[in-house]
Write a protein that holds these residues in place. Structure first.
Motif, PDB file in Angstrom:
ATOM      1  N   GLY A   1      42.780  41.272  34.765  1.00  0.00           N
ATOM      2  CA  GLY A   1      41.300  41.818  34.419  1.00  0.00           C
ATOM      3  C   GLY A   1      40.635  41.283  35.615  1.00  0.00           C
ATOM      4  N   VAL A   2      40.188  40.104  35.705  1.00  0.00           N
ATOM      5  CA  VAL A   2      39.164  39.795  37.002  1.00  0.00           C
ATOM      6  C   VAL A   2      39.716  40.004  38.197  1.00  0.00           C
ATOM      7  N   GLY A   3      38.982  40.445  39.228  1.00  0.00           N
ATOM      8  CA  GLY A   3      39.525  40.835  40.676  1.00  0.00           C
ATOM      9  C   GLY A   3      39.540  39.483  41.326  1.00  0.00           C
TER      10      GLY A   3
ATOM     11  N   ILE B   1      34.121  41.114  32.123  1.00  0.00           N
ATOM     12  CA  ILE B   1      35.179  40.859  32.904  1.00  0.00           C
ATOM     13  C   ILE B   1      35.477  39.206  32.842  1.00  0.00           C
ATOM     14  N   LEU B   2      34.426  38.490  33.138  1.00  0.00           N
ATOM     15  CA  LEU B   2      34.833  36.977  32.903  1.00  0.00           C
ATOM     16  C   LEU B   2      35.058  36.265  31.567  1.00  0.00           C
TER      17      LEU B   2
ATOM     18  N   ARG C   1      40.493  49.484  33.891  1.00  0.00           N
ATOM     19  CA  ARG C   1      40.550  49.195  35.280  1.00  0.00           C
ATOM     20  C   ARG C   1      41.593  48.008  35.555  1.00  0.00           C
TER      21      ARG C   1
ATOM     22  N   PHE D   1      41.459  47.277  42.998  1.00  0.00           N
ATOM     23  CA  PHE D   1      41.487  47.901  41.631  1.00  0.00           C
ATOM     24  C   PHE D   1      41.956  49.330  41.639  1.00  0.00           C
TER      25      PHE D   1
ATOM     26  N   TRP E   1      30.738  48.574  38.675  1.00  0.00           N
ATOM     27  CA  TRP E   1      31.106  47.221  38.333  1.00  0.00           C
ATOM     28  C   TRP E   1      30.090  46.782  37.309  1.00  0.00           C
TER      29      TRP E   1
ATOM     30  N   ASN F   1      34.736  49.621  42.993  1.00  0.00           N
ATOM     31  CA  ASN F   1      35.008  49.074  41.765  1.00  0.00           C
ATOM     32  C   ASN F   1      34.511  49.679  40.648  1.00  0.00           C
TER      33      ASN F   1
ATOM     34  N   LYS G   1      36.732  37.317  48.193  1.00  0.00           N
ATOM     35  CA  LYS G   1      38.098  37.922  48.239  1.00  0.00           C
ATOM     36  C   LYS G   1      38.654  37.994  49.614  1.00  0.00           C
TER      37      LYS G   1
ATOM     38  N   TYR H   1      34.678  43.870  49.521  1.00  0.00           N
ATOM     39  CA  TYR H   1      36.026  43.825  49.711  1.00  0.00           C
ATOM     40  C   TYR H   1      36.494  44.312  51.187  1.00  0.00           C
TER      41      TYR H   1
HETATM   42  C1  LMR Z   1      35.392  41.765  39.185  1.00  0.00           C
HETATM   43  O1  LMR Z   1      35.079  42.790  39.327  1.00  0.00           O
HETATM   44  O2  LMR Z   1      36.428  41.531  38.871  1.00  0.00           O
HETATM   45  C2  LMR Z   1      35.016  40.643  40.551  1.00  0.00           C
HETATM   46  O3  LMR Z   1      33.981  41.214  41.229  1.00  0.00           O
HETATM   47  C3  LMR Z   1      34.695  39.421  39.767  1.00  0.00           C
HETATM   48  C4  LMR Z   1      33.401  39.432  38.982  1.00  0.00           C
HETATM   49  O4  LMR Z   1      32.527  38.573  39.001  1.00  0.00           O
HETATM   50  O5  LMR Z   1      33.186  40.276  37.961  1.00  0.00           O
END
Ligand code: LMR
Length: 398
Positions: free
Chosen positions: A32-34, A13-14, A373, A347, A130, A183, A245, A214
């Motif tokens: 991508g990233v939440g 993700i990051l 996602r 998401f 996740w 997620n 968030k 969330y």
């Molecule tokens: C995500 O799922 O995009 C967020 O929770 C940010 C992360 O740290 O992954």
């Protein structure tokens, strides 16, 4: 010491955000990233938080260390938000809350606590979950397993599969559940299903561990804790909260770990050991984000503004879900995407394959997490048409 290391894989993700930041194409879109974006594509600082910042500056707050679990006022505010001030857990004083560096920090404290004081239980994740859940719990040396959750065929929850799997567990198992806004799938159990899961817990004795990142973005601040409330009678429970968030405090790393025991004394006993886990990990939490949350939650006027801000985020995400479905329909895609409007939170599982995801990135600079996602909160009135057109082009090329 390090010559034989293999190159580390990028974070799913990051790592995508790193690639997005380097992409020179002006039309690029990060789904991508939440991270929440407003209708103009900005990640705003909430009005309620800006006002809290002013107040803290005027109050000339000391930068002395916080206690190991953070400030008591923060712990109380978080406890009431998570469980409800009128809940049995709060009335019976059966919970203890520690301020942690973000929700990830809360999960990591929970993981180390379980590894040392919980007899190294097996931790069960939803399939899928996740991706960083794996990293956090593996780092603590805990065995990991998965229970069925998302059913690709029905685009719903495989509840029968989930129940069948959890029925085989016992007191040496921990079940990690997403309290709301699952997620990555956006699919949450309904009230009856939460009740059935709590009943399973009573029968089989596994430890419920909630990831609550969330709150307020699913159905509302109170309804989103329905799952946690269903487990109020469990003899023990852990809840990892994040305020990244719902307060927009991403880089302030503001979270909390709450432990619920059968009695107030049992909660104190466990909390003493949790504090030792924290002391050995980061000593005590960073103060600023927690002070902002405490200021907002502690002032009825600021709290009302904040609630409106959370409600507005939720409404905008719901609007974008509908706009996405309408846009895809208008592009003449021969698929029913209406399920996207039935999912909760930031998401959605888009149903796009990894080949589609790669093509969207390479050809259209649209970044989506592997597995399909999408962060609906990254869609805006300004980019929704471009996203729909690009998705249609990629799907039609199949
Ligand atoms: C995500 O799922 O995009 C967020 O929770 C940010 C992360 O740290 O992954």
């Amino acid at each position: 010491m390090f010559e034989k290391l293999e190159p580390a894989p990028p974070d799913p993700i990051l790592g995508l955000t790193e690639a997005f930041n380097k992409d020179p194409r002006p039309e690029k879109v990060n789904l991508g990233v939440g991270v929440y974006q407003d209708a103009t594509g900005r990640t705003p600082t909430f009005d309620s938080i800006r006002e809290a910042q002013k107040r803290l500056l005027q109050a000339d707050v000391s930068m002395n260390y916080l206690p190991i679990p953070g400030a008591p006022a923060y712990a109380n505010a978080v406890r009431d938000l998570v469980f409800g001030a009128d809940s049995r857990i709060v009335q019976d004083n059966r919970s203890r809350t520690a301020h942690t560096p973000g929700g990830t920090g809360a999960l990591r404290v929970a993981a180390d606590f379980l590894a040392v004081h919980g007899g190294r239980p097996t931790v069960w994740f939803s399939q899928p979950t996740w991706p960083n859940h794996n990293g956090v719990f593996e780092a603590a040396g805990l065995p990991i397993q998965s229970y069925p959750y998302y059913d690709r065929a029905t685009q719903g929850i495989d509840f029968a599969g989930m129940v069948a799997c959890l029925s085989r567990l016992g007191p040496k198992d921990v079940v990690l559940m997403h309290a709301c806004c699952h997620n990555p799938s956006g699919l949450d159990p309904d009230a009856e299903q939460w009740k059935a899961l709590a009943e399973l817990q009573r029968k089989h004795g596994f430890l419920p561990l909630f990831d609550f990142a969330y709150q307020g973005l699913g159905r509302g601040l109170e309804p989103d804790s329905e799952g946690i409330r269903a487990f109020s009678d469990a003899p023990a429970m852990l809840v990892a909260s994040s305020f990244s968030k719902n307060f927009g405090l991403y880089n302030q790393r503001t979270g909390a770990l709450s432990f619920v025991g059968q009695t107030s004394e049992a909660a104190d006993l466990a909390f003493g050991h949790l504090k030792r886990t924290i002391r050995a990990m980061y000593s005590n939490p960073p103060a600023y984000g927690g002070a902002l949350v405490t200021t907002v939650l502690g002032d009825p006027a600021l709290r009302a503004i904040w609630r409106e801000e959370v409600d507005a985020m939720r409404a905008r995400i719901a609007e974008m879900r509908s706009a996405l479905v309408r846009g895809l329909e208008a592009e003449g895609i021969d698929r029913d995407f209406s399920y996207l409007t039935e999912q909760y939170g930031m998401f959605s599982f888009s149903g796009l394959s990894d080949a589609h995801v790669n093509a969207l990135r390479d050809r259209f600079a649209i970044y989506i997490v592997k597995g399909g996602r999408i962060n609906v909160a990254g869609i805006t009135p300004g980019n929704v048409a471009y996203i729909c057109k690009s998705v249609a082009t990629v799907l039609k090329a199949d």
